[in-house]
Design an enzyme around this catalytic site. Sequence first.
Site, PDB file in Angstrom:
ATOM      1  N   GLY A  65       0.806  -1.205   0.000  1.00 41.34           N
ATOM      2  CA  GLY A  65       0.000   0.000   0.000  1.00 41.34           C
ATOM      3  C   GLY A  65       0.837   1.252   0.000  1.00 41.34           C
ATOM      4  O   GLY A  65       2.054   1.210  -0.204  1.00 41.34           O
ATOM      5  N   GLY A  66       0.180   2.380   0.231  1.00 41.32           N
ATOM      6  CA  GLY A  66       0.841   3.668   0.129  1.00 41.32           C
ATOM      7  C   GLY A  66       1.949   3.883   1.128  1.00 41.32           C
ATOM      8  O   GLY A  66       2.882   4.632   0.866  1.00 41.32           O
ATOM      9  N   GLY A  68       3.693   1.227   2.676  1.00 42.26           N
ATOM     10  CA  GLY A  68       4.589   0.096   2.810  1.00 42.26           C
ATOM     11  C   GLY A  68       3.947  -1.217   2.419  1.00 42.26           C
ATOM     12  O   GLY A  68       2.954  -1.242   1.696  1.00 42.26           O
ATOM     13  N   SER A  69       4.517  -2.318   2.907  1.00 45.36           N
ATOM     14  CA  SER A  69       4.083  -3.662   2.528  1.00 45.36           C
ATOM     15  C   SER A  69       3.575  -4.431   3.744  1.00 45.36           C
ATOM     16  O   SER A  69       3.943  -4.137   4.884  1.00 45.36           O
ATOM     17  CB  SER A  69       5.240  -4.438   1.895  1.00 45.36           C
ATOM     18  OG  SER A  69       5.722  -3.767   0.743  1.00 45.36           O
ATOM     19  N   VAL A  70       2.722  -5.427   3.477  1.00 41.35           N
ATOM     20  CA  VAL A  70       2.179  -6.278   4.536  1.00 41.35           C
ATOM     21  C   VAL A  70       2.607  -7.716   4.270  1.00 41.35           C
ATOM     22  O   VAL A  70       2.477  -8.214   3.145  1.00 41.35           O
ATOM     23  CB  VAL A  70       0.639  -6.192   4.600  1.00 41.35           C
ATOM     24  CG1 VAL A  70       0.098  -7.024   5.765  1.00 41.35           C
ATOM     25  CG2 VAL A  70       0.183  -4.741   4.731  1.00 41.35           C
ATOM     26  N   LYS A  84       2.872  -5.270   9.081  1.00 34.46           N
ATOM     27  CA  LYS A  84       2.793  -4.108   8.176  1.00 34.46           C
ATOM     28  C   LYS A  84       4.058  -3.269   8.322  1.00 34.46           C
ATOM     29  O   LYS A  84       4.278  -2.631   9.357  1.00 34.46           O
ATOM     30  CB  LYS A  84       1.549  -3.294   8.522  1.00 34.46           C
ATOM     31  CG  LYS A  84       1.301  -2.064   7.670  1.00 34.46           C
ATOM     32  CD  LYS A  84      -0.001  -1.423   8.129  1.00 34.46           C
ATOM     33  CE  LYS A  84      -0.305  -0.146   7.372  1.00 34.46           C
ATOM     34  NZ  LYS A  84      -1.545   0.478   7.863  1.00 34.46           N
ATOM     35  N   ASP A 182     -11.132   6.690   6.169  1.00 38.95           N
ATOM     36  CA  ASP A 182     -10.771   5.940   4.960  1.00 38.95           C
ATOM     37  C   ASP A 182     -11.517   4.605   4.902  1.00 38.95           C
ATOM     38  O   ASP A 182     -10.927   3.567   4.657  1.00 38.95           O
ATOM     39  CB  ASP A 182      -9.257   5.726   4.897  1.00 38.95           C
ATOM     40  CG  ASP A 182      -8.763   5.509   3.461  1.00 38.95           C
ATOM     41  OD1 ASP A 182      -9.513   5.822   2.511  1.00 38.95           O
ATOM     42  OD2 ASP A 182      -7.629   5.031   3.296  1.00 38.95           O
TER      43      ASP A 182
END
Length: 397
Positions: A65-66, A68-70, A84, A182
């Site tokens: 995502g905006g 970083g990574s999961v 995350k 969001d």
Amino acid sequence: MHRTAMTCFPFSFSKKSSSSLPSTRPNLDNDEDDISSIQNVKIYTYKELRNATDNFSEANKIGEGGFGSVYMGRLKGGKLAAIKVLSAESKQGVKEFLTEINVISEIEHENLVKLYGCCVEKNSRILVYNYLENNSLSRTLLGGSHDSIYFDWQTRCRIGVGVARGLAFLHEEVRPLIIHRDIKASNILLDKDLTPKISDFGLAKLMPANATHVSTRVAGTLGYLAPEYAIGGRLTRKADIYSFGVLLIEIVSGRCNTNSRLPIEEQFILERTWELYERKELVALVDTALNGEFDAEQAVKFLKIGLLCTQESPKCRPSMSTVVKMLTGEMEVDDSKMTKPALISDFMDLKVRHKQESIIDTRTSSSYNTSSASEHHDTTIISAATSTFTTQHDHSM
């Protein structure tokens, strides 16, 4: 039992002397004082999380995502977790990181993700959540990537009601109340039983008890943004309710809020829903994947609730507790005075205008993976305005 002990949460995270930190808690270079605001959260070492994810291997990556990574990881003791990893170079990411921890570390609800802990070693900022087996609504229901999952009508109803209950809890049961900012399909994660969990609290705002609204930077996702917030930066709980209305229509219809591959008159889901409502043909919007196996009266009711939540005037939108009652049949749905929703096409114009003025930061945002059959990608926008509060007492917003 739900815990609502949130009275200690500040709006600007308090800064404490680093000497008050336990010796096991590492520092983050220039963010040392900010990190000291983290309380009541388990601190993992970077080595622990690296081992849990097999050195953050691509094979264990379950989302990007905006910020970083999961990754899927197995913690000591065998418990699975969603890990995350925030992008180290983003100062904004630090603020989102702190917000997310402070907002959800003290609350528990069946329909909210559970925070296990975090890692703040050196330049690493990592959040550790409970792992949810069935990814997000964006990837599964709307993206069609999990062909083994069949979202029958009863499951869709449970998901809609579950998200509504989670939002009602944030809006009305915790203190100070929380505005998520969001709510969207990619931020609704599903466990093994397809119970929905609201995730990604990085953009959340806490609201003072005596405030009518927050005037703040715009942060959220195009297609789900309430007009009064997207254009004027006026944030109330009704912005979340608008987003929920869009999401509810997506759940019933099985399609994203925007689909550029459809004929122009059908591309924006709110326009299409309102058109079918006026023609008394709302049932035509129900997902054809259900093969006609659904309660038509209930489906139409859900779509009407979606429209009630997305009316242009915030004061016309129901509270989330009222939404829950309407969804569960405890309260009748009165659409006799329902007004036309603000149209998503307006947001597309907004997106173009913001790009031209170069005042927003756009990011593709997801909690886990967010593929989409409609070629629509979530675009999180974050403007640079500062926060102010209007403090006239008004419970309606």
